[in-house]
Design a protein around this motif. Structure first.
Motif, PDB file in Angstrom:
ATOM      1  N   PRO A 149       0.818  -1.227   0.000  1.00 30.96           N
ATOM      2  CA  PRO A 149       0.000   0.000   0.000  1.00 30.96           C
ATOM      3  C   PRO A 149       0.848   1.273   0.000  1.00 30.96           C
ATOM      4  CG  PRO A 149      -0.883  -1.593   1.554  1.00 30.96           C
ATOM      5  CD  PRO A 149       0.443  -2.122   1.117  1.00 30.96           C
ATOM      6  N   THR A 150       1.935   1.274   0.789  1.00 35.53           N
ATOM      7  CA  THR A 150       2.818   2.443   0.807  1.00 35.53           C
ATOM      8  C   THR A 150       3.482   2.648  -0.545  1.00 35.53           C
ATOM      9  OG1 THR A 150       3.260   2.183   3.175  1.00 35.53           O
ATOM     10  CG2 THR A 150       4.848   3.473   1.900  1.00 35.53           C
ATOM     11  N   ALA A 151       3.894   1.542  -1.189  1.00 31.89           N
ATOM     12  CA  ALA A 151       4.541   1.633  -2.500  1.00 31.89           C
ATOM     13  C   ALA A 151       3.591   2.226  -3.539  1.00 31.89           C
ATOM     14  CB  ALA A 151       5.006   0.252  -2.945  1.00 31.89           C
ATOM     15  N   ILE A 152       2.340   1.780  -3.522  1.00 34.50           N
ATOM     16  CA  ILE A 152       1.345   2.301  -4.477  1.00 34.50           C
ATOM     17  C   ILE A 152       1.094   3.783  -4.221  1.00 34.50           C
ATOM     18  CG2 ILE A 152      -1.063   2.169  -5.216  1.00 34.50           C
ATOM     19  CD1 ILE A 152      -0.932  -0.861  -4.607  1.00 34.50           C
ATOM     20  N   LYS A 153       0.959   4.150  -2.951  1.00 32.55           N
ATOM     21  CA  LYS A 153       0.716   5.555  -2.613  1.00 32.55           C
ATOM     22  C   LYS A 153       1.900   6.424  -3.026  1.00 32.55           C
ATOM     23  CE  LYS A 153      -0.925   8.588   1.071  1.00 32.55           C
ATOM     24  NZ  LYS A 153      -1.394   8.683   2.484  1.00 32.55           N
ATOM     25  N   LEU A 154       3.121   5.944  -2.798  1.00 31.01           N
ATOM     26  CA  LEU A 154       4.307   6.702  -3.175  1.00 31.01           C
ATOM     27  C   LEU A 154       4.397   6.864  -4.694  1.00 31.01           C
ATOM     28  CD1 LEU A 154       6.970   5.263  -0.711  1.00 31.01           C
ATOM     29  CD2 LEU A 154       6.219   7.648  -0.851  1.00 31.01           C
ATOM     30  N   ALA A 159       3.961  10.658  -9.172  1.00 28.19           N
ATOM     31  CA  ALA A 159       3.412  11.083 -10.464  1.00 28.19           C
ATOM     32  C   ALA A 159       2.738  12.450 -10.348  1.00 28.19           C
ATOM     33  CB  ALA A 159       2.419  10.040 -10.969  1.00 28.19           C
ATOM     34  N   LEU A 160       1.974  12.654  -9.275  1.00 25.71           N
ATOM     35  CA  LEU A 160       1.306  13.943  -9.070  1.00 25.71           C
ATOM     36  C   LEU A 160       2.307  15.052  -8.771  1.00 25.71           C
ATOM     37  CD1 LEU A 160      -1.763  12.843  -6.920  1.00 25.71           C
ATOM     38  CD2 LEU A 160      -1.831  13.779  -9.234  1.00 25.71           C
ATOM     39  N   CYS A 205      10.092   3.367  -5.582  1.00 20.07           N
ATOM     40  CA  CYS A 205       8.681   3.444  -5.987  1.00 20.07           C
ATOM     41  C   CYS A 205       8.283   4.887  -6.258  1.00 20.07           C
ATOM     42  CB  CYS A 205       7.793   2.848  -4.896  1.00 20.07           C
ATOM     43  SG  CYS A 205       8.016   1.082  -4.646  1.00 20.07           S
ATOM     44  N   PHE A 206       8.753   5.780  -5.415  1.00 16.47           N
ATOM     45  CA  PHE A 206       8.490   7.205  -5.614  1.00 16.47           C
ATOM     46  C   PHE A 206       9.115   7.681  -6.934  1.00 16.47           C
ATOM     47  CE2 PHE A 206       9.784  11.682  -4.828  1.00 16.47           C
ATOM     48  CZ  PHE A 206       8.534  12.242  -4.648  1.00 16.47           C
ATOM     49  N   GLY A 213       4.890  10.035 -14.333  1.00 18.81           N
ATOM     50  CA  GLY A 213       4.238  11.336 -14.426  1.00 18.81           C
ATOM     51  C   GLY A 213       4.875  12.219 -15.473  1.00 18.81           C
ATOM     52  N   ALA A 214       6.210  12.210 -15.527  1.00 19.36           N
ATOM     53  CA  ALA A 214       6.916  13.034 -16.512  1.00 19.36           C
ATOM     54  C   ALA A 214       6.590  12.600 -17.933  1.00 19.36           C
ATOM     55  CB  ALA A 214       8.423  12.961 -16.263  1.00 19.36           C
TER      56      ALA A 214
END
Length: 289
Positions: A149-154, A159-160, A205-206, A213-214
């Motif tokens: 879950p942390t990896a997905i959120k990061l 991306a944002l 992951c971040f 995102g880029a």
């Protein structure tokens, strides 16, 4: 080479702090369109354009890396211990940057009700994200404990954040602040610099989110600025206005949450320093030109 390196250095200092966008600095100093065009050419251009873009971005990147390392080493402790003064500085910078951008693009700020609609939409987006995240009791991330879950959120935050960084409005660091990831990410980068690799999986992951995102947002930004420049600029100014809320609420995202920025904790001296910094960048741009 020196000019591009200095531009990159100033972008990094801006990108590293909430409320200040590297895109805003690029806009104020007059190389924003070149920057966005180079990133897009590197991703999608032909061989000649890719080569030219790579050379241009490499020069920017050297300055950016130097500025980011310097900022990270100083900001993690500065932000923790002097949050209200730093927040006041950010407010001054944003307050000074908005009229400069409007002045630079004044012919695109005569859209009446249509422009106001896009401006309000930008404000609403940033404030809504802050409100949603602020309602979470677990908004501050722990990058030292890796989980799916942390990896997905990061990934999504990365991306944002990079999408915001490319816009001359709300900064990538403000997006990190909104999602409670600013201090964790800054501290994690500082740990890597000091050869502590416990946080490396989370940072990867971040970083993957940043690359995604880029690759997806730059083309859209370039098209919007070319075909719908007035609407896009109004939306950007709206996001900048909305970022005041994120800055005011920034102290609540610390590992030990503090009260939001209030009138009694606001520093007029640091706010004026932020205004002076914007004016200094504008003067530097005039001299370089």
């Amino acid at each position: 080479m020196i000019r591009q390196g200095l531009n990159g250095f100033m972008m990094a200092l801006a990108d590293s702090v909430p409320g200040v966008s590297g895109g805003t600095v690029a806009f104020i100093m007059g190389f924003y369109d070149n920057f966005i065009g180079a990133v897009d050419d590197l991703l999608r251009g032909n061989r000649v354009r890719k080569k030219a873009a790579a050379k241009y971005l490499a020069k920017l990147g050297i300055g950016w890396a130097a500025g980011m390392v310097l900022a990270v080493l100083a900001l993690s402790s500065l932000f923790e211990h002097h949050i209200y003064k730093v927040s006041s500085l950010f407010i001054g910078f944003i307050a000074g940057a908005i009229p400069l951008i409007v002045t630079e693009e004044k012919k695109h700020f005569k859209r009446g009700a249509c422009g106001i609609m896009f401006l309000l939409a930008g404000m609403l987006l940033v404030v809504t994200i802050g409100l949603i995240n602020g309602g979470s009791s677990s908004s501050v991330l722990n990058l030292g404990e890796f989980s799916v879950p942390t990896a997905i959120k990061l990934f999504l935050i990365g991306a944002l954040a990079v999408s915001a960084m490319f816009l001359p409005g709300v900064s990538g660091s403000t997006m990190l602040l909104i999602f409670g990831a600013y201090i964790p990410v800054i501290s994690a980068i500082k740990s890597i610099i000091t050869l502590n690799f416990q946080v490396l999986p989370s940072l990867l992951c971040f970083a993957a989110g940043i690359l995604f995102g880029a690759a997806t947002v730059v083309k859209a930004i370039r098209i919007c600025l070319k075909r719908y420049r007035s609407q896009t600029l109004h939306f950007i100014i709206g996001m900048m206005l909305g970022s005041f809320y994120a800055i005011v609420m920034g102290p609540t995202t610390l590992s030990v949450p503090l009260d939001p920025l209030r009138l009694e904790s606001f520093s007029i001296v640091f706010c004026l320093m932020g205004l002076a910094l914007v004016l200094g960048l504008q003067r530097l741009k005039s001299r370089l030109q």
